[in-house]
Design an enzyme around this catalytic site. Structure first.
Site, PDB file in Angstrom:
ATOM      1  N   TYR A   8       0.822  -1.217   0.000  1.00 28.35           N
ATOM      2  CA  TYR A   8       0.000   0.000   0.000  1.00 28.35           C
ATOM      3  C   TYR A   8       0.851   1.260   0.000  1.00 28.35           C
ATOM      4  CZ  TYR A   8      -3.884  -3.168   0.790  1.00 28.35           C
ATOM      5  OH  TYR A   8      -4.787  -4.180   0.672  1.00 28.35           O
ATOM      6  N   HIS A   9       1.804   1.311  -0.934  1.00 28.41           N
ATOM      7  CA  HIS A   9       2.659   2.479  -1.104  1.00 28.41           C
ATOM      8  C   HIS A   9       2.565   3.018  -2.528  1.00 28.41           C
ATOM      9  CE1 HIS A   9       5.544   1.096   2.375  1.00 28.41           C
ATOM     10  NE2 HIS A   9       4.378   1.543   2.818  1.00 28.41           N
ATOM     11  N   PRO A  10       1.364   3.243  -3.063  1.00 30.48           N
ATOM     12  CA  PRO A  10       1.284   3.749  -4.435  1.00 30.48           C
ATOM     13  C   PRO A  10       1.744   5.201  -4.516  1.00 30.48           C
ATOM     14  CG  PRO A  10      -0.893   3.765  -3.431  1.00 30.48           C
ATOM     15  CD  PRO A  10       0.029   3.099  -2.444  1.00 30.48           C
TER      16      PRO A  10
END
Length: 515
Positions: A449-451
């Site tokens: 969850y590091h876009p």
């Protein structure tokens, strides 16, 4: 703080309201709607490294090199660790900022096991990941205040919430940018509590901070994006920019180490959970059962063992025997029933340490697109994971490095072993380790969850750029983007601290313009 004059225009909207109009078959209240999202991060305070930001500058973003951004990392920080504050002559940290940063004040026998194993395996032990050295193992600091999360709302917004020039609205769904007849953004349209339509008009400019998913969605729904993405939904193109492209993320793959020698006692563990809950609730003290070991991490470079900067990050998850709460985590990762059954069976019989191998220097790129002109529809995200084969090889080599811990004396004393996960599609490759692990990776990879990157910062002659180095959107007046979507490349670590840095730097850019 920049004062912004705002006109509040309220208009009640009911589900059967005649004020609803239809656009391309989709019903919109007055003031079009855009879906928003929020998430809770893991509180890791990892800045990345010098080369991450020097690369931003090499790509044409003047003022975003390491020496420039370090000032803004430090500006935010209120670091509570004397050891970290004093390291490297106090050059990299400070007290006095809004954002509390510290270690959890807990003890964890599993962390000490991993510390001994990594030291025995030859990994350098680091005190501070956010200073000079970036290859090695150690504890990460977190954005915590005592035992509680120090979110950006708690750190930056709560202390100033009563200022006369600040108006905070909760449960507001921003739905579109409000343009005048030219390409000038005058404000935003939103829906409050699904009942009220509201248009906020800015006297100077609009700052869009909806994140790497919702920022490009809002831009495209407002006519800023690629013609090929907008025309199918009848959205007029105001400015054609590569919005939604350049998507990058950190992919991680878990493996599972079982411990033949038990470390935890079920009854004792449950009793300790209650004590820890008491400490947390009444004394604001953290305890290891809430931590699950994730702050003990490592960084390596699988391509060059003499490199200064990493391409792989290791994190760890602790799962005590019969602690089935962990299944909730794995079930939300999208693993299939065979995998979930395997994990549950392993939890039933032994303590486990679950190392994660994370690709923090991805070469693959994805793209985000809208699915319709209805802002309540979630966008389509093509992650692009492993579209560049270098990424899969990097994770495979990282897993190989992780397995070296099994040969250490401390792990052998605990009878540690690599546990098998039931993936029938990979059975045929068992005799060929590289092929097996590549199959395993394709089945077990998931997002950290590091876009970032979907409204890329770059010079005017970069066809993939959306904003300039002052974060202004090209071809549009009165609109600036301040969030992770502007990052040209993803930093080499968790993205919480870098996103805060972007906001700190943007605040100075804005003040310089108007003051």
């Amino acid at each position: 703080m920049i004062r912004t004059e705002v006109d509040w225009q309220y208009d009640t909207v009911q589900a059967n309201d005649s004020s609803l109009s239809t656009v391309n078959g989709t019903y919109w209240p007055r003031g079009k709607m855009l879906g928003g999202s929020s998430s809770i991060n893991g509180m890791m305070y990892i800045r990345g490294n010098r080369d991450d930001y020097d690369e931003w500058e090499r790509l044409g973003n003047t003022g975003w090199g390491w020496n420039d951004v370090l000032t803004y990392f430090i500006k935010s920080e209120n670091n509570g660790s004397p050891k970290v504050l004093e390291s490297f002559g106090g050059k990299y940290h400070r007290r006095g900022g809004y954002l509390d940063v510290d270690f959890y004040s807990d003890t964890n026998v599993f962390r000490e096991i991993l510390r001994q194993a990594t030291r025995e395996a030859g990994f350098k032990q680091l005190v501070d990941f956010n200073a000079v050295e970036h290859i090695g193992y150690g504890r990460a600091q977190r954005t915590v205040r005592g035992a509680t999360r120090c979110s950006t709302a708690k750190a930056f917004l709560n202390p100033i919430q009563n200022r006369q020039n600040l108006h905070i609205i909760k449960n507001a769904l921003v739905v579109s940018l409000f343009f005048d007849s030219a390409n000038v953004v005058r404000g935003v349209n939103m829906i409050i509590d699904n009942l009220y339509s509201l248009t906020a008009i800015a006297s100077k400019e609009v700052i869009l901070s909806a994140g790497a998913v919702n920022t490009p969605q809002l831009l495209m729904l407002s006519g800023v994006g690629r013609r090929v993405d907008l025309q199918p939904f009848g959205i007029p193109v105001r400015v054609e920019l590569d919005v939604g492209g350049n998507l990058q993320d950190h992919v991680f793959v878990p493996i599972f180490f079982g411990l033949g020698v038990p470390i935890t006692d079920i009854t004792e563990m449950r009793r300790e959970k209650l004590i820890n809950l008491f400490d947390f609730t009444l004394r604001n003290r953290s305890a290891y059962m809430f931590d699950r070991l994730s702050d003990f991490m490592g960084f390596v470079n699988t391509r060059d063992n003499k490199a200064q900067f990493p391409n792989i990050q290791f994190m760890n998850l602790l799962i005590p025997k019969q602690d089935f709460d962990a299944m909730e985590f794995f079930s939300k990762m999208g693993f299939n029933s065979n995998v979930l059954r395997s994990i549950r069976n392993h939890i039933q019989s032994q303590d486990m340490i679950v190392p994660w191998t994370i690709n923090i220097d991805p070469k693959s790129r994805g793209r985000l697109r809208i699915n319709s002109a209805n802002p309540l529809d979630h966008p389509s995200i093509t992650t692009g994971y492993f579209s560049n084969p270098e990424d899969l090889i990097a994770i495979r080599d990282g897993i190989s490095i992780q397995q070296k811990l099994l040969s250490t004396e401390v792990f052998q004393k605990l009878q540690a072993s690599l546990l098998r996960i039931d993936i029938p599609e990979c059975d045929a490759f068992e005799l060929y380790p590289d092929d097996y692990w590549e199959c395993y990776i394709r089945h077990m990879s998931t997002t950290l969850y590091h876009p970032v990157g979907t409204a890329k910062m770059g010079p005017w002659n970069d066809p993939t750029a959306v904003v300039d180095s002052d974060l202004n959107v090209y071809g549009v007046e009165g609109l600036r983007i301040v969030d992770a979507s502007i990052m040209p490349t993803v930093p080499s670590g968790n993205t919480n601290a870098p996103t805060i840095m972007v906001a700190e730097k943007a605040s100075d850019i804005i003040k310089k313009k108007y003051l």
